[in-house]
Design a protein around this motif. Structure first.
Motif, mmCIF file in Angstrom:
data_model
loop_
_atom_site.group_PDB
_atom_site.id
_atom_site.type_symbol
_atom_site.label_atom_id
_atom_site.label_comp_id
_atom_site.label_asym_id
_atom_site.label_seq_id
_atom_site.Cartn_x
_atom_site.Cartn_y
_atom_site.Cartn_z
ATOM 1 N N UNK A 1 0.817 -1.185 0.000
ATOM 2 C CA UNK A 1 0.000 0.000 0.000
ATOM 3 C C UNK A 1 0.867 1.256 0.000
ATOM 4 N N UNK A 2 1.945 1.204 0.780
ATOM 5 C CA UNK A 2 2.852 2.347 0.836
ATOM 6 C C UNK A 2 3.545 2.548 -0.506
ATOM 7 N N UNK A 3 3.853 1.459 -1.186
ATOM 8 C CA UNK A 3 4.460 1.547 -2.513
ATOM 9 C C UNK A 3 3.521 2.185 -3.524
ATOM 10 N N UNK A 4 2.240 1.852 -3.434
ATOM 11 C CA UNK A 4 1.256 2.472 -4.322
ATOM 12 C C UNK A 4 1.132 3.960 -4.028
ATOM 13 N N UNK A 5 1.189 4.301 -2.742
ATOM 14 C CA UNK A 5 1.117 5.711 -2.356
ATOM 15 C C UNK A 5 2.310 6.485 -2.916
ATOM 16 N N UNK A 6 3.511 5.907 -2.816
ATOM 17 C CA UNK A 6 4.697 6.574 -3.329
ATOM 18 C C UNK A 6 4.718 6.624 -4.855
ATOM 19 N N UNK A 7 3.987 5.733 -5.511
ATOM 20 C CA UNK A 7 3.927 5.737 -6.967
ATOM 21 C C UNK A 7 3.040 6.859 -7.497
ATOM 22 N N UNK A 8 2.225 7.444 -6.645
ATOM 23 C CA UNK A 8 1.361 8.547 -7.067
ATOM 24 C C UNK A 8 2.193 9.792 -7.330
ATOM 25 N N UNK A 9 1.679 10.694 -8.177
ATOM 26 C CA UNK A 9 2.381 11.975 -8.368
ATOM 27 C C UNK A 9 2.395 12.788 -7.067
ATOM 28 N N UNK A 10 3.313 13.728 -6.993
ATOM 29 C CA UNK A 10 3.478 14.538 -5.784
ATOM 30 C C UNK A 10 2.192 15.277 -5.413
ATOM 31 N N UNK A 11 1.506 15.820 -6.395
ATOM 32 C CA UNK A 11 0.271 16.575 -6.125
ATOM 33 C C UNK A 11 -0.777 15.659 -5.502
ATOM 34 N N UNK A 12 -0.909 14.455 -6.014
ATOM 35 C CA UNK A 12 -1.899 13.518 -5.481
ATOM 36 C C UNK A 12 -1.539 13.090 -4.061
ATOM 37 N N UNK A 13 -0.245 12.861 -3.809
ATOM 38 C CA UNK A 13 0.172 12.497 -2.443
ATOM 39 C C UNK A 13 -0.122 13.617 -1.469
ATOM 40 N N UNK A 14 0.160 14.863 -1.871
ATOM 41 C CA UNK A 14 -0.114 15.992 -0.987
ATOM 42 C C UNK A 14 -1.608 16.155 -0.757
ATOM 43 N N UNK A 15 -2.418 15.943 -1.797
ATOM 44 C CA UNK A 15 -3.869 16.062 -1.654
ATOM 45 C C UNK A 15 -4.410 14.983 -0.724
ATOM 46 N N UNK A 16 -3.938 13.750 -0.871
ATOM 47 C CA UNK A 16 -4.378 12.674 0.012
ATOM 48 C C UNK A 16 -3.953 12.927 1.459
ATOM 49 N N UNK A 17 -2.729 13.406 1.644
ATOM 50 C CA UNK A 17 -2.249 13.702 2.994
ATOM 51 C C UNK A 17 -3.069 14.824 3.618
#
Length: 77
Positions: A1-17
């Protein structure tokens, strides 16, 4: 799951966080008024502002207003 999260673009990771931290802040706001709940609420709200990118321009604006207010207060008429 963490690998999938890191595979997301930076904008998507920041939005999810930001979304997750804002959700935690909303849940903590509904909990009883204890110091721990207040800390959880405050830290998660600040974290969501930081992750969404609102915090840095807000701090810059606040520092500018503070600097202008000090200049006006310290000036001799």
């Amino acid at each position: 799951m963490y690998g999938k999260f890191l595979a997301l673009p930076l904008i998507a990771r920041r939005a999810l966080t930001a979304g997750a931290l804002f959700f935690v802040a909303c849940v903590a706001a509904r909990l009883p008024d204890t110091p721990l709940c207040n800390w959880i609420f405050g830290l998660s709200l600040v974290g969501s502002f930081w992750a969404s990118g609102v915090m840095v321009p807000g701090i810059k604006l606040a520092l500018y207003v503070f600097k202008v207010a000090l200049r006006v207060k310290a000036s001799t008429w």
